[in-house]
Write an enzyme that holds these catalytic residues in place. Structure first.
Site, PDB file in Angstrom:
ATOM      1  N   SER A  37     -15.122 -21.457 -25.933  1.00 21.97           N
ATOM      2  CA  SER A  37     -16.524 -20.852 -25.819  1.00 21.97           C
ATOM      3  C   SER A  37     -16.640 -19.560 -25.188  1.00 21.97           C
ATOM      4  O   SER A  37     -17.556 -18.826 -25.239  1.00 21.97           O
ATOM      5  CB  SER A  37     -17.412 -21.675 -24.851  1.00 21.97           C
ATOM      6  OG  SER A  37     -17.227 -23.101 -25.168  1.00 21.97           O
ATOM      7  N   LYS A  80     -24.597 -25.507 -20.216  1.00 24.34           N
ATOM      8  CA  LYS A  80     -24.176 -24.391 -19.869  1.00 24.34           C
ATOM      9  C   LYS A  80     -25.467 -23.514 -19.526  1.00 24.34           C
ATOM     10  O   LYS A  80     -25.443 -22.848 -18.462  1.00 24.34           O
ATOM     11  CB  LYS A  80     -23.238 -23.629 -21.077  1.00 24.34           C
ATOM     12  CG  LYS A  80     -22.015 -24.370 -21.019  1.00 24.34           C
ATOM     13  CD  LYS A  80     -21.462 -23.691 -22.406  1.00 24.34           C
ATOM     14  CE  LYS A  80     -19.961 -24.496 -22.595  1.00 24.34           C
ATOM     15  NZ  LYS A  80     -19.471 -23.933 -23.963  1.00 24.34           N
TER      16      LYS A  80
END
Length: 177
Positions: A37, A80
């Site tokens: 990520s 997130k």
């Protein structure tokens, strides 16, 4: 790093050898979230350093990148976004904060009601992008730029500034040898 090197070669190694060695480390814990990520973040950090342009510190970034500079989907997008939102709430929501996410993850969004309300009120932002160029423009406030018909980048753009720095590095290395 090979994907990032491939992207840099695609964009900048058209008229010169790349003479760059870079090390970037983002401490990551993969408990519950898998994947790379942070790779787009690493590209943004490199472009920022090479172009000499600061990156906004009120925008979190997630997203993997391929060698073409396309932002690819990641896992845990909701967690997130909500995690950064929670930090912003603790530190003070300013109305400028937000998270850059892969556009491909928009259909996966199932955010908490408080986050949805903050986005609707423009107090927090979810910023979907499909390319590195879109992301770097958000993070620096400077146009990314593209090559023209002569293969030159538009002056003053992120990619032009980066290209100029890489050209200078290649020339310096040649003279040094």
């Amino acid at each position: 790093m090979q994907i990032i090197a491939g992207y840099l070669r695609k964009v900048f190694a058209q008229d010169k050898p790349l003479s760059l060695s870079a090390s970037i480390c983002f401490e990551q814990s993969y408990s519950g979230v898998d994947g790379d990520s942070a790779s787009s973040t690493e590209v943004y950090a490199l472009l920022s350093a090479l172009a000499g342009l600061p990156i906004r510190q009120d925008i979190a970034v997630t997203g993997s990148v391929n060698q073409q500079g396309d932002i690819q989907p990641i896992g845990g997008v909701n967690q997130k976004i909500e995690g950064f939102y929670d930090v912003c709430m603790l530190k003070g929501l300013t109305g400028t904060q937000g998270v850059i996410i892969p556009a491909a993850n928009v259909e996966d969004l199932m955010l908490r009601e408080d986050v949805v309300a903050a986005v609707a009120a423009k107090k927090f932002h979810v910023l979907p992008v499909t390319t590195i160029e879109q992301g770097i423009e958000i993070l620096t406030g400077v146009r990314a730029g593209a090559r023209d018909a002569d293969g030159q980048f538009e002056a003053g753009t992120v990619l032009a500034l980066t290209n100029d720095k890489l050209h200078h590095m290649a020339h310096t290395l040649k003279e040094f040898r």
